[in-house]
Design an enzyme around this catalytic site. Structure first.
Site, PDB file in Angstrom:
ATOM      1  N   ILE A 227       6.033  17.271  -6.382  1.00 18.33           N
ATOM      2  CA  ILE A 227       5.575  15.886  -6.530  1.00 18.33           C
ATOM      3  C   ILE A 227       6.569  15.094  -7.376  1.00 18.33           C
ATOM      4  O   ILE A 227       7.140  15.625  -8.329  1.00 18.33           O
ATOM      5  CB  ILE A 227       4.200  15.889  -7.276  1.00 18.33           C
ATOM      6  N   GLY A 350      13.273  29.568 -15.219  1.00 18.39           N
ATOM      7  CA  GLY A 350      13.487  28.280 -15.886  1.00 18.39           C
ATOM      8  C   GLY A 350      12.225  27.485 -16.143  1.00 18.39           C
ATOM      9  O   GLY A 350      11.201  27.675 -15.479  1.00 18.39           O
ATOM     10  N   TRP A 352      10.561  23.400 -16.642  1.00 16.00           N
ATOM     11  CA  TRP A 352      10.661  22.245 -15.756  1.00 16.00           C
ATOM     12  C   TRP A 352      11.357  21.042 -16.389  1.00 16.00           C
ATOM     13  O   TRP A 352      11.510  20.011 -15.736  1.00 16.00           O
ATOM     14  CB  TRP A 352       9.278  21.815 -15.260  1.00 16.00           C
ATOM     15  N   ASN A 353      11.776  21.125 -17.633  1.00 17.01           N
ATOM     16  CA  ASN A 353      12.290  19.893 -18.255  1.00 17.01           C
ATOM     17  C   ASN A 353      13.761  19.612 -17.934  1.00 17.01           C
ATOM     18  O   ASN A 353      14.152  18.462 -17.796  1.00 17.01           O
ATOM     19  CB  ASN A 353      12.046  19.913 -19.765  1.00 17.01           C
ATOM     20  N   LYS A 376      14.601  31.916 -10.799  1.00 14.79           N
ATOM     21  CA  LYS A 376      13.357  31.251 -10.386  1.00 14.79           C
ATOM     22  C   LYS A 376      13.177  29.975 -11.194  1.00 14.79           C
ATOM     23  O   LYS A 376      12.937  30.021 -12.399  1.00 14.79           O
ATOM     24  CB  LYS A 376      12.144  32.148 -10.630  1.00 14.79           C
ATOM     25  N   PRO A 377      13.279  28.809 -10.543  1.00 13.62           N
ATOM     26  CA  PRO A 377      12.975  27.577 -11.271  1.00 13.62           C
ATOM     27  C   PRO A 377      11.476  27.446 -11.467  1.00 13.62           C
ATOM     28  O   PRO A 377      10.696  28.173 -10.827  1.00 13.62           O
ATOM     29  CB  PRO A 377      13.484  26.481 -10.327  1.00 13.62           C
ATOM     30  N   GLU A 429       7.415  28.682 -22.531  1.00 13.09           N
ATOM     31  CA  GLU A 429       6.542  28.631 -23.709  1.00 13.09           C
ATOM     32  C   GLU A 429       6.495  29.978 -24.428  1.00 13.09           C
ATOM     33  O   GLU A 429       6.806  31.008 -23.836  1.00 13.09           O
ATOM     34  CB  GLU A 429       5.113  28.317 -23.272  1.00 13.09           C
ATOM     35  N   VAL A 430       6.002  29.940 -25.651  1.00  8.81           N
ATOM     36  CA  VAL A 430       5.910  31.165 -26.442  1.00  8.81           C
ATOM     37  C   VAL A 430       5.030  32.194 -25.732  1.00  8.81           C
ATOM     38  O   VAL A 430       5.381  33.385 -25.637  1.00  8.81           O
ATOM     39  CB  VAL A 430       5.332  30.852 -27.845  1.00  8.81           C
ATOM     40  N   GLU A 450      14.220  31.708 -24.624  1.00  4.51           N
ATOM     41  CA  GLU A 450      14.386  30.361 -25.200  1.00  4.51           C
ATOM     42  C   GLU A 450      13.014  29.711 -25.148  1.00  4.51           C
ATOM     43  O   GLU A 450      12.577  29.265 -24.081  1.00  4.51           O
ATOM     44  CB  GLU A 450      15.383  29.545 -24.370  1.00  4.51           C
ATOM     45  N   GLY A 452       9.466  27.691 -27.330  1.00  2.00           N
ATOM     46  CA  GLY A 452       9.095  26.367 -27.849  1.00  2.00           C
ATOM     47  C   GLY A 452       9.463  26.157 -29.306  1.00  2.00           C
ATOM     48  O   GLY A 452      10.046  27.032 -29.961  1.00  2.00           O
ATOM     49  N   CYS A 484      12.667  21.074 -25.874  1.00  4.12           N
ATOM     50  CA  CYS A 484      12.179  22.161 -26.725  1.00  4.12           C
ATOM     51  C   CYS A 484      12.596  22.000 -28.184  1.00  4.12           C
ATOM     52  O   CYS A 484      11.847  22.330 -29.098  1.00  4.12           O
ATOM     53  CB  CYS A 484      12.697  23.481 -26.193  1.00  4.12           C
ATOM     54  N   GLU A 662      21.833  31.337 -25.912  1.00  2.85           N
ATOM     55  CA  GLU A 662      22.550  30.862 -24.737  1.00  2.85           C
ATOM     56  C   GLU A 662      23.766  30.101 -25.239  1.00  2.85           C
ATOM     57  O   GLU A 662      23.832  29.706 -26.404  1.00  2.85           O
ATOM     58  CB  GLU A 662      21.652  29.933 -23.915  1.00  2.85           C
TER      59      GLU A 662
HETATM   60  P1  NDP Z   1       6.212  27.923 -19.021  1.00  2.00           P
HETATM   61  O1  NDP Z   1       6.307  28.997 -20.040  1.00  2.00           O
HETATM   62  O2  NDP Z   1       4.883  27.530 -18.541  1.00  2.00           O
HETATM   63  O3  NDP Z   1       7.044  28.336 -17.719  1.00  2.00           O
HETATM   64  C1  NDP Z   1       8.407  28.719 -17.797  1.00  2.00           C
HETATM   65  C2  NDP Z   1       8.781  29.519 -16.558  1.00  2.00           C
HETATM   66  O4  NDP Z   1       8.183  30.816 -16.630  1.00  2.00           O
HETATM   67  C3  NDP Z   1       8.287  28.890 -15.266  1.00  2.00           C
HETATM   68  O5  NDP Z   1       9.245  29.120 -14.259  1.00  2.00           O
HETATM   69  C4  NDP Z   1       7.014  29.662 -15.014  1.00  2.00           C
HETATM   70  O6  NDP Z   1       6.608  29.658 -13.682  1.00  2.00           O
HETATM   71  C5  NDP Z   1       7.429  31.051 -15.448  1.00  2.00           C
HETATM   72  N1  NDP Z   1       6.326  31.944 -15.825  1.00  2.00           N
HETATM   73  C6  NDP Z   1       5.113  31.614 -16.327  1.00  2.00           C
HETATM   74  N2  NDP Z   1       4.399  32.743 -16.608  1.00  2.00           N
HETATM   75  C7  NDP Z   1       5.195  33.792 -16.279  1.00  2.00           C
HETATM   76  C8  NDP Z   1       5.053  35.222 -16.339  1.00  2.00           C
HETATM   77  N3  NDP Z   1       3.951  35.795 -16.807  1.00  2.00           N
HETATM   78  N4  NDP Z   1       6.072  35.991 -15.930  1.00  2.00           N
HETATM   79  C9  NDP Z   1       7.223  35.442 -15.472  1.00  2.00           C
HETATM   80  N5  NDP Z   1       7.422  34.105 -15.377  1.00  2.00           N
HETATM   81  C10 NDP Z   1       6.424  33.288 -15.781  1.00  2.00           C
HETATM   82  O7  NDP Z   1       7.028  26.698 -19.628  1.00  2.00           O
HETATM   83  P2  NDP Z   1       7.135  25.232 -19.063  1.00  2.00           P
HETATM   84  O8  NDP Z   1       7.774  25.262 -17.725  1.00  2.00           O
HETATM   85  O9  NDP Z   1       5.794  24.603 -19.223  1.00  2.00           O
HETATM   86  O10 NDP Z   1       8.171  24.575 -20.086  1.00  2.00           O
HETATM   87  C11 NDP Z   1       7.808  24.070 -21.306  1.00  2.00           C
HETATM   88  C12 NDP Z   1       8.080  25.071 -22.403  1.00  2.00           C
HETATM   89  O11 NDP Z   1       9.423  25.523 -22.334  1.00  2.00           O
HETATM   90  C13 NDP Z   1       7.913  24.479 -23.781  1.00  2.00           C
HETATM   91  O12 NDP Z   1       7.216  25.369 -24.623  1.00  2.00           O
HETATM   92  C14 NDP Z   1       9.334  24.318 -24.265  1.00  2.00           C
HETATM   93  O13 NDP Z   1       9.481  24.316 -25.639  1.00  2.00           O
HETATM   94  C15 NDP Z   1      10.014  25.473 -23.622  1.00  2.00           C
HETATM   95  N6  NDP Z   1      11.443  25.210 -23.524  1.00  2.00           N
HETATM   96  C16 NDP Z   1      12.296  25.908 -24.333  1.00  2.00           C
HETATM   97  C17 NDP Z   1      13.648  25.646 -24.309  1.00  2.00           C
HETATM   98  C18 NDP Z   1      14.597  26.416 -25.161  1.00  2.00           C
HETATM   99  O14 NDP Z   1      15.757  26.457 -24.810  1.00  2.00           O
HETATM  100  N7  NDP Z   1      14.184  27.024 -26.248  1.00  2.00           N
HETATM  101  C19 NDP Z   1      14.191  24.593 -23.452  1.00  2.00           C
HETATM  102  C20 NDP Z   1      13.221  23.961 -22.619  1.00  2.00           C
HETATM  103  C21 NDP Z   1      11.881  24.252 -22.675  1.00  2.00           C
HETATM  104  P3  NDP Z   1       5.829  28.375 -13.081  1.00  2.00           P
HETATM  105  O15 NDP Z   1       5.815  27.295 -14.074  1.00  2.00           O
HETATM  106  O16 NDP Z   1       6.659  28.051 -11.940  1.00  2.00           O
HETATM  107  O17 NDP Z   1       4.476  28.873 -12.777  1.00  2.00           O
END
Ligand code: NDP
Length: 688
Positions: A227, A350, A352-353, A376-377, A429-430, A450, A452, A484, A662
């Site tokens: 979307i 990865g 989504w940001n 995997k994005p 996320e954490v 990497e 939150g 992040c 990284e």
């Molecule tokens: P998520 O943790 O929700 O998702 C990150 C990726 O992991 C997505 O591709 C997701 O798939 C995948 N994923 C989710 N659960 C699992 C699992 N159990 N096993 C394997 N893969 C999984 O993060 P967001 O996409 O919501 O991004 C936001 C977060 O990322 C924030 O907390 C932010 O701080 C952090 N971040 C950290 C950065 C850093 O460099 N430290 C940089 C940018 C963001 P899908 O979403 O496709 O379901």
């Protein structure tokens, strides 16, 4: 307007007395609702019961709707405060789901007095806008918490529908008890019923997943609906990959990797260099695609996303030929050396940001070191990684070495659990980091995480204030705050607080929110409706906990923006360290300003967080800058700047913000393994 909805700004004794009086009137209202119902609860009735004049009641609440909204809000707030307290104690997603159930169906919700008041409100929710607002806000918070935790246990679609079912059952069970005048259900049996239901559903979903044979699962897994978050328009539908596709991709990658690793670093570097050139040439179209998929302004994506990706590829292209081990002198009888060898097939996952940048930050060092990568994005932003795969192929990267795997978390888990994948680098996320690490442990994969943050920016009294304000704006509102490393806790020395806040407000007010494709737009859309709800929920919590909104604080729905997920850049002043907006990662355009007076104090407060991704210090005092930086618990720091991430500098966090690094030379260590070799220069002197 209902004055109750705006928290008091200052806490003078007089305000406190007013607040106490207001709370008393609300208590009396709840008694009245329980005893004489909605119709009988009038301003006159409340005045009579409280022994005050009706004029005083209307002074506080305007009219009956205002009074009832205030009472409903008060009940909802205290219920949500109990949920939050219990959520904080839940250490697993399942425990947090249970916390929501337990508190919503706790004995006090079955108590006749409160229960009857709730029932009176429920009956009016469809007719009174203020009540509807309170009820929707509460439901939204509950659903978003449930979905968040369930997504860590089951697939996204299942999580969404199970969250809705839990919320509906909580309401249903409670309503049934209320309508039967608390005869047909009590708190304990209601909770037992819900718990059994949730356990049953989780088990069914797990069995259903296990029962699908791999090939069918591959064919039947969900389709990702991509979307545009600025307009809600459907950009693409992409089938998610299942086990069969992942197995096939791993096999292709294994084969390709052996030949790739046999090339010299310089040969690998040349391919990366060509890919970087293509990224630069296609910057405009990649920026537009990224903007459409993420909602970030074209003003940003045209200068950051693809171009920082290209810089990363160029950096590792140059470094590829320099990757090597060391020679160790072991005396005349021998010498030793180490070889830096690739790991094999590695996985990247990865967030989504920064979809394209993340794909480049992970793939460039991986490929330079001689690995193959399956990437995997995030399911919300799968488009630009596909372009990157095509660019790598066009640049001469042999097939199979960089493959995009599409899907949501279950597909991610296929990578993290795959025995032939030797490492996972995750940005997320954490909670996801912990899940990935746990899965990776099964096959002892290496991980780079990497995660939150809730990073501090410290502005000392001698800072150049305009620079500090620039840093705070960059560190909070770039990419609508979806970064992040954002410095969302801005600690400002009390002596410069007033000047800082004044400049901050003026510059925040001037930010242009709008169509992300308009080059003049500075703040675009958030990634999804769900995420926007989460951000707005935090803003509401900030207000409820007494922080003062300096600017922003609401969704933006002017004209065409109503179709998308826009939130105004929001600055909270008067924040306290224990507030949720100061403790939790919001990942949206929400800045919290805090005052401090002393260096030791601010360092302690800045470090008082489970996160440790980044930190920034603004001061003209060289010694203090380095002294303070050395004491901050953060992986990435800036002095007199914020959020700038040149590829030469390693990037990553400490504490719960992650593991590994990284960028920079450091990433080479995370994509290679050492082999130690002993070379004998003399005959063996054996005692046998
Ligand atoms: P998520 O943790 O929700 O998702 C990150 C990726 O992991 C997505 O591709 C997701 O798939 C995948 N994923 C989710 N659960 C699992 C699992 N159990 N096993 C394997 N893969 C999984 O993060 P967001 O996409 O919501 O991004 C936001 C977060 O990322 C924030 O907390 C932010 O701080 C952090 N971040 C950290 C950065 C850093 O460099 N430290 C940089 C940018 C963001 P899908 O979403 O496709 O379901």
């Amino acid at each position: 307007m209902n004055r109750q909805s705006t928290p008091p700004l200052h806490h003078s004794p007089r305000d406190e007395a007013e607040e106490t009086r207001r709370e008393q009137l609300i208590e009396v209202t709840i008694d009245s609702l329980a005893e004489v119902g909605y119709v009988g609860t009038t301003l006159a009735e409340i005045a009579r019961r409280a022994g005050v004049s009706p004029g005083l009641v209307s002074h506080y609440f305007d009219d009956k709707d205002g009074l009832l909204e205030a009472a409903f809000r008060s009940l909802s707030r205290s219920l949500w405060a109990r949920v939050r307290a219990k959520l904080a104690l839940g250490h697993t997603p399942r425990a947090r789901v249970q916390a929501v159930i337990d508190v919503n169906l706790a004995p006090e919700e079955f108590d006749r007095r409160t229960g009857t008041a709730w029932l009176a409100f429920w009956g009016q929710v469809l007719h009174v806008r203020g009540l509807k607002r309170v009820q929707t806000g509460y439901q939204r918070r509950m659903l978003s918490n449930l979905r968040h935790d369930l997504r860590q246990m089951i697939a996204g679609d299942d999580a969404r529908s199970l969250a809705a079912m839990i919320a509906a059952m909580i309401d249903g069970v409670w309503l049934r008890a209320a309508l039967s005048e608390w005869q047909e259900a009590d708190s304990a049996s209601a909770r037992a019923l819900l718990t059994a239901f949730v356990e049953g559903r989780l088990k069914d979903l797990a069995q259903a997943r296990a029962a699908v044979p791999p090939r069918r699962a591959a064919e039947s897994v969900a389709t990702l609906r991509v979307i545009n978050p600025a307009t809600g328009e459907l950009l693409a539908e992409i089938p998610a990959d299942g086990p069969a596709q992942v197995d096939a991709a791993v096999a292709r990658a294994q084969q390709a990797q052996r030949e790739w690793a046999a090339l010299s670093g310089a040969q690998r570097g040349r391919v990366l260099q060509r890919a970087a050139q293509l990224l630069r040439e296609r910057n405009a179209q990649l920026a537009e695609l990224e903007t459409r998929n993420t909602g970030k302004p074209i003003q940003e994506t045209s200068v950051v996303d693809a171009l920082s990706g290209a810089e990363c590829l160029e950096y590792y292209a140059g470094l590829a030929a320099a990757i090597g081990g060391e020679h160790l002198d072991l005396g005349a009888a021998a010498f030793g050396y180490t070889r830096r060898e690739p790991l094999g097939v590695v996985g990247g996952i990865g967030a989504w940001n920064y979809p394209l940048q993340i794909a480049c930050w992970k793939s460039a060092p991986a490929l330079a070191c001689g690995n193959a990568m399956l990437f995997k994005p995030a399911e919300l932003t799968p488009l630009t990684a596909i372009e990157l795969e095509a660019i790598y192929r066009e640049a001469g990267l042999p097939p199979g070495l960089f493959q995009v795997i599409q899907g949501a978390a279950p597909t991610g888990r296929l990578l993290t659990r795959h025995p032939a994948i030797r490492k996972i680098s995750l940005t997320g996320e954490v909670g996801t980091g912990k899940a990935v690490m746990a899965d990776a442990a099964e096959t002892l994969k290496q991980v780079t995480l990497e995660l939150g943050g809730k990073s501090p920016i410290i502005v000392f009294e001698d800072a150049q204030l305009d620079n500090a304000v620039s840093g705070a704006l960059l560190g909070n509102f770039y990419s609508a705050g979806e970064v992040c490393s954002n410095g969302t806790r801005v600690f400002v020395h009390a002596s410069v607080h007033a000047g800082f806040v004044e400049r901050l407000r003026a510059r925040s007010d001037a930010l242009r929110i709008g169509d992300p494709l308009d080059p003049a737009t500075q703040v675009g859309a958030l990634i999804s409706a769900e995420h926007m709800e989460k951000v707005l929920g935090y803003i509401a919590r900030g207000r409820a906990q007494g922080a003062r909104v300096l600017t922003g604080g609401a969704r933006v729905t002017a004209g065409q923006l109503a179709r998308g997920f826009f939130v105004a850049p929001t600055v909270f002043d008067g924040c306290r360290d224990e507030m949720d907006i100061v403790r939790r990662e919001i990942f949206g355009p929400v800045m919290a300003v805090l005052k401090f007076t002393d260096e030791d104090e601010v360092v302690a407060r800045a470090n008082d967080t489970e996160f440790g991704l980044a930190a920034g210090v603004f001061t003209e005092d060289l010694r203090r800058a380095h002294r303070v930086i050395a004491r901050l618990e953060a992986g990435t720091c800036w002095i007199n700047h914020y959020n700038i991430t040149p590829v030469e500098l390693p990037f990553g966090g400490v504490k719960l913000s992650g593991l590994g690094r990284e960028n920079g030379r450091a990433a080479i260590e995370h994509y290679t393994q050492l082999k130690s070799v002993y070379v004998a220069m003399r005959d063996i002197d054996a005692p046998y």
